[in-house]
Motif scaffolding. Sequence first.
Motif, PDB file in Angstrom:
ATOM      1  N   LEU A 284      40.663  21.980  29.671  1.00 45.68           N
ATOM      2  CA  LEU A 284      39.427  22.756  29.758  1.00 45.68           C
ATOM      3  C   LEU A 284      39.213  23.189  31.200  1.00 45.68           C
ATOM      4  O   LEU A 284      38.859  22.385  32.054  1.00 45.68           O
ATOM      5  N   PHE A 285      39.428  24.466  31.457  1.00 47.49           N
ATOM      6  CA  PHE A 285      39.123  25.070  32.749  1.00 47.49           C
ATOM      7  C   PHE A 285      37.815  25.818  32.565  1.00 47.49           C
ATOM      8  O   PHE A 285      37.752  26.860  31.931  1.00 47.49           O
ATOM      9  N   ARG A 286      36.738  25.241  33.136  1.00 49.47           N
ATOM     10  CA  ARG A 286      35.393  25.802  32.986  1.00 49.47           C
ATOM     11  C   ARG A 286      35.209  26.969  33.963  1.00 49.47           C
ATOM     12  O   ARG A 286      34.833  26.775  35.112  1.00 49.47           O
ATOM     13  N   THR A 287      35.406  28.157  33.511  1.00 52.58           N
ATOM     14  CA  THR A 287      35.364  29.307  34.427  1.00 52.58           C
ATOM     15  C   THR A 287      33.950  29.739  34.780  1.00 52.58           C
ATOM     16  O   THR A 287      33.761  30.532  35.703  1.00 52.58           O
ATOM     17  N   GLU A 288      32.923  29.224  34.077  1.00 49.85           N
ATOM     18  CA  GLU A 288      31.564  29.678  34.365  1.00 49.85           C
ATOM     19  C   GLU A 288      31.099  29.315  35.760  1.00 49.85           C
ATOM     20  O   GLU A 288      30.132  29.894  36.276  1.00 49.85           O
ATOM     21  N   VAL A 289      31.781  28.361  36.396  1.00 40.38           N
ATOM     22  CA  VAL A 289      31.431  27.991  37.768  1.00 40.38           C
ATOM     23  C   VAL A 289      31.468  29.221  38.670  1.00 40.38           C
ATOM     24  O   VAL A 289      30.687  29.348  39.612  1.00 40.38           O
ATOM     25  N   LEU A 290      32.352  30.156  38.363  1.00 41.78           N
ATOM     26  CA  LEU A 290      32.486  31.382  39.153  1.00 41.78           C
ATOM     27  C   LEU A 290      31.317  32.342  38.956  1.00 41.78           C
ATOM     28  O   LEU A 290      31.065  33.195  39.805  1.00 41.78           O
ATOM     29  N   PHE A 291      30.628  32.228  37.830  1.00 37.87           N
ATOM     30  CA  PHE A 291      29.658  33.241  37.446  1.00 37.87           C
ATOM     31  C   PHE A 291      28.205  32.834  37.652  1.00 37.87           C
ATOM     32  O   PHE A 291      27.368  33.671  37.993  1.00 37.87           O
ATOM     33  N   LEU A 292      27.893  31.581  37.422  1.00 37.03           N
ATOM     34  CA  LEU A 292      26.498  31.158  37.414  1.00 37.03           C
ATOM     35  C   LEU A 292      25.883  31.205  38.806  1.00 37.03           C
ATOM     36  O   LEU A 292      26.546  30.940  39.813  1.00 37.03           O
ATOM     37  N   ASP A 293      24.604  31.552  38.845  1.00 41.12           N
ATOM     38  CA  ASP A 293      23.829  31.582  40.085  1.00 41.12           C
ATOM     39  C   ASP A 293      24.367  32.569  41.115  1.00 41.12           C
ATOM     40  O   ASP A 293      24.201  32.385  42.316  1.00 41.12           O
ATOM     41  N   ARG A 294      25.029  33.620  40.620  1.00 39.71           N
ATOM     42  CA  ARG A 294      25.465  34.698  41.512  1.00 39.71           C
ATOM     43  C   ARG A 294      24.584  35.914  41.281  1.00 39.71           C
ATOM     44  O   ARG A 294      24.107  36.152  40.170  1.00 39.71           O
ATOM     45  N   ARG A 295      24.415  36.687  42.347  1.00 36.87           N
ATOM     46  CA  ARG A 295      23.607  37.899  42.221  1.00 36.87           C
ATOM     47  C   ARG A 295      24.406  39.060  41.655  1.00 36.87           C
ATOM     48  O   ARG A 295      23.838  40.003  41.107  1.00 36.87           O
ATOM     49  N   THR A 296      25.702  39.007  41.813  1.00 34.51           N
ATOM     50  CA  THR A 296      26.578  40.029  41.245  1.00 34.51           C
ATOM     51  C   THR A 296      27.748  39.339  40.545  1.00 34.51           C
ATOM     52  O   THR A 296      28.105  38.208  40.892  1.00 34.51           O
ATOM     53  N   ALA A 297      28.329  40.007  39.590  1.00 35.60           N
ATOM     54  CA  ALA A 297      29.456  39.426  38.865  1.00 35.60           C
ATOM     55  C   ALA A 297      30.657  39.291  39.794  1.00 35.60           C
ATOM     56  O   ALA A 297      30.888  40.161  40.650  1.00 35.60           O
ATOM     57  N   PRO A 298      31.451  38.217  39.660  1.00 39.36           N
ATOM     58  CA  PRO A 298      32.672  38.115  40.462  1.00 39.36           C
ATOM     59  C   PRO A 298      33.629  39.247  40.086  1.00 39.36           C
ATOM     60  O   PRO A 298      33.768  39.589  38.903  1.00 39.36           O
ATOM     61  N   THR A 299      34.262  39.813  41.077  1.00 46.69           N
ATOM     62  CA  THR A 299      35.190  40.905  40.811  1.00 46.69           C
ATOM     63  C   THR A 299      36.455  40.379  40.145  1.00 46.69           C
ATOM     64  O   THR A 299      36.729  39.175  40.158  1.00 46.69           O
ATOM     65  N   ALA A 300      37.226  41.290  39.585  1.00 52.99           N
ATOM     66  CA  ALA A 300      38.496  40.905  38.975  1.00 52.99           C
ATOM     67  C   ALA A 300      39.405  40.249  40.007  1.00 52.99           C
ATOM     68  O   ALA A 300      40.096  39.266  39.707  1.00 52.99           O
ATOM     69  N   ARG A 301      39.376  40.754  41.236  1.00 51.57           N
ATOM     70  CA  ARG A 301      40.230  40.183  42.282  1.00 51.57           C
ATOM     71  C   ARG A 301      39.772  38.773  42.648  1.00 51.57           C
ATOM     72  O   ARG A 301      40.601  37.873  42.830  1.00 51.57           O
ATOM     73  N   GLU A 302      38.455  38.556  42.755  1.00 49.74           N
ATOM     74  CA  GLU A 302      37.947  37.208  43.029  1.00 49.74           C
ATOM     75  C   GLU A 302      38.375  36.230  41.939  1.00 49.74           C
ATOM     76  O   GLU A 302      38.837  35.124  42.218  1.00 49.74           O
ATOM     77  N   GLN A 303      38.201  36.641  40.711  1.00 48.01           N
ATOM     78  CA  GLN A 303      38.576  35.774  39.599  1.00 48.01           C
ATOM     79  C   GLN A 303      40.071  35.465  39.616  1.00 48.01           C
ATOM     80  O   GLN A 303      40.483  34.310  39.464  1.00 48.01           O
ATOM     81  N   GLU A 304      40.857  36.478  39.790  1.00 46.92           N
ATOM     82  CA  GLU A 304      42.309  36.293  39.785  1.00 46.92           C
ATOM     83  C   GLU A 304      42.738  35.292  40.851  1.00 46.92           C
ATOM     84  O   GLU A 304      43.608  34.436  40.615  1.00 46.92           O
ATOM     85  N   SER A 305      42.131  35.366  42.030  1.00 47.87           N
ATOM     86  CA  SER A 305      42.496  34.463  43.123  1.00 47.87           C
ATOM     87  C   SER A 305      42.208  33.007  42.764  1.00 47.87           C
ATOM     88  O   SER A 305      43.035  32.120  42.986  1.00 47.87           O
TER      89      SER A 305
END
Length: 559
Positions: A284-305
Amino acid sequence: MTLTVSRGLGIGRGVAVGPVAIMRPAPVPPAGEAPAEMPEAAAREATAAFVAVADDLRRRCATSSGALADVLGATALMAEDAALLDDVERRILVGAPTCSAVDEAVEAVGAVFSSAGGYLAERVTDLRSVKDRVLARLLGCPEPGLTLSEPSVVVAVDLSPADTAALDLDSVLAIVTEVGGPTGHTAIIAGQLGLPCVVQVPGVTTLPVGTTVVVDAGAGTVTADPGAELVAWVARRRAAAEALAGDRAPGATRDGHRIALVANVGTPEDALRASAAGAEGVGLFRTEVLFLDRRTAPTAREQESVYRKVFDAFAGRKVVVRTLDAGADKPLAFAQQATEENPALGVRGYRLVRTLPELMATQLGAVARAAEGSGAEVAVMAPMVATVVEANDFTARARAAGLRTVGVMVEVPAAALQAERLLEAVDFVSLGTNDLAQYTMATDRLRGELGDLLDPWQPAVLQLVAATASAARAAGKPVGVCGESAADPVMGLVLVGLGVTSLSMAPAALAAVRFALRSHSLAQCRAIAAATTAAPDAASSRQAALALVADDVRHTLGL
C-alpha cells in the motif's frame, strides 16, 4: 502491590516501561482581558504571530522526514490560512480582546472540522497547536512542549506535529494520550517510528510526573507502578522482539506456503525504512500524502519524481500504488466539493473520478512514467470501489495509461459480496480492513467509544474477508490485506488460513508476523481461521484463535 490499569486504543503491538513525562500545557486567554486600545495594531500583531508560527513550522519541516514532515508542512498552511486570519482581524476590529479573538476564530474552524468527521476531525489537534503557539507568542510565555532529561513515556492530552517535532525522539519510549484516533497524527508518527502508543486513555495526564508505567500497545493498556514481575515480562518481550528483528527470510508458513510480507508507506523516506526492515515489497503506497493540504494540485512531474523514488527503493520487488484516496472527509483545498452531511458515505476515493477525472488521468500517467526503467514491479489499485462497473472503468483507464497490473480495494461490503465478478475485471484485490469494518458494522472508525464494534475480530468482518479470499482463490488471483489487522501476528494466521496471499503492514510489525507464520503450518492456519469465523462475537473470535496458537509464539510475543 495493587496496579492501576487504564485502557485505551493501542497503536501497533510494541511494549515499553519507563517514567511518565507530561507535556507542558497550552496557554489560555487571560480572564478579564480588555479589548485592544489600538485595534489595527493588535490585528497586525496577531497576524504577525500566525506568520511566525507558520515560519517556525516550516523550519521544523525542513529538518524532519516522512509523515512528520508532511504533517508539519500541512499545519504551516493552516497557520497562514487567509480565511482564518481575516476572521481574527475582524473580531479584533469589532472589539474582541486579542487573545480571545484568536481563540474564538480557531475554535470556530475546529468546530467545522469536527462536524465533518474523518480526516478533518483528526486535524483539530493540529489546528489547536497553531492557536497555542500563537497565544504563547502574544502572551510572552513558553510554547507547549517537553524537554526530556531521560528516556521517558510521553503523556499528553494529544500531540500535535509541532509537539512531536520538538521532542528528542531518541528519548521517547512510548506515547500515551487522552484523546486521538487510529488515523490521527499521533498514531501516524508512532507507527512510522515503531513506538508503542495507546490513545484515548481518559485521565492519564493526572499521573504524577516520574510515575513508572508499562505501555502495552497490543493490549491497549497503561499500567502504573508495575511490579518486578511485569517489568521483567516487558524486558523479555523487548529482547524477543530485538532478536526477531534481524530475520529477513521471506514470509512463509512452517510447511513452505509463501505469504508475501510487504509494507504500507506514504513517502520515499517511509519506503527506505521499510526496505531496510526487510519488507518484500509495498502492499500500500498511500499517494494522498502528495495531495492533501495543498493549495494547488501536484504536477505530473512532481508526482513522477516522488513515485520513482519509492519504486527505486524496491527495485526488483512489487509496489502497489493506491490512487488518490481523498475527498469528503479528506478534502482537497484546490478542488472543493459540495458540502456533505455524511462524508464517509460521500464522494471519496475512486468516486472523485466522477467530478475530477483529470486528477486520475494525471496520476495514472505519472505512475506509468515513473515505473518505466525503475526495476520495480508496479501495480495500481483504486480505493472505495463498490461496483463491477467502477472496477471495469478503472481497469480501462489504468491500461490506457500503460499500466499492466491493475487491482481494486475491497473496503465496502458490496465489493466483498461481488468479489467473484470484480476479479473478472482486475488482476488482484486488496482488503482495507479498517474501512471494511467501519462499513460492515455501520460505525464511525473515529468513535473510540464504539471501538468494540470496529474490532477486526468481528465475525461478520472475517466472513466478508473469507468470501473475498475464496473468490480470489477460485479465480487464481492474489488477494492481500493492507489494513491494520495485517500487523497483528495472530490475525495474520487467521488471514492466511482464510486464503489471503499477502499481508501489508507498518515495517515495525514485520518481524512478529513473520515469526508467527513460520511457527505454524498452512493446515494449522486454516484450523485457526475456522475457529474464528464460527465464534459468536469479536472477543470469542480472538480467544478461539489464541487457544490454537503455538505455545512458543504466545510466549515469545507475549500474547
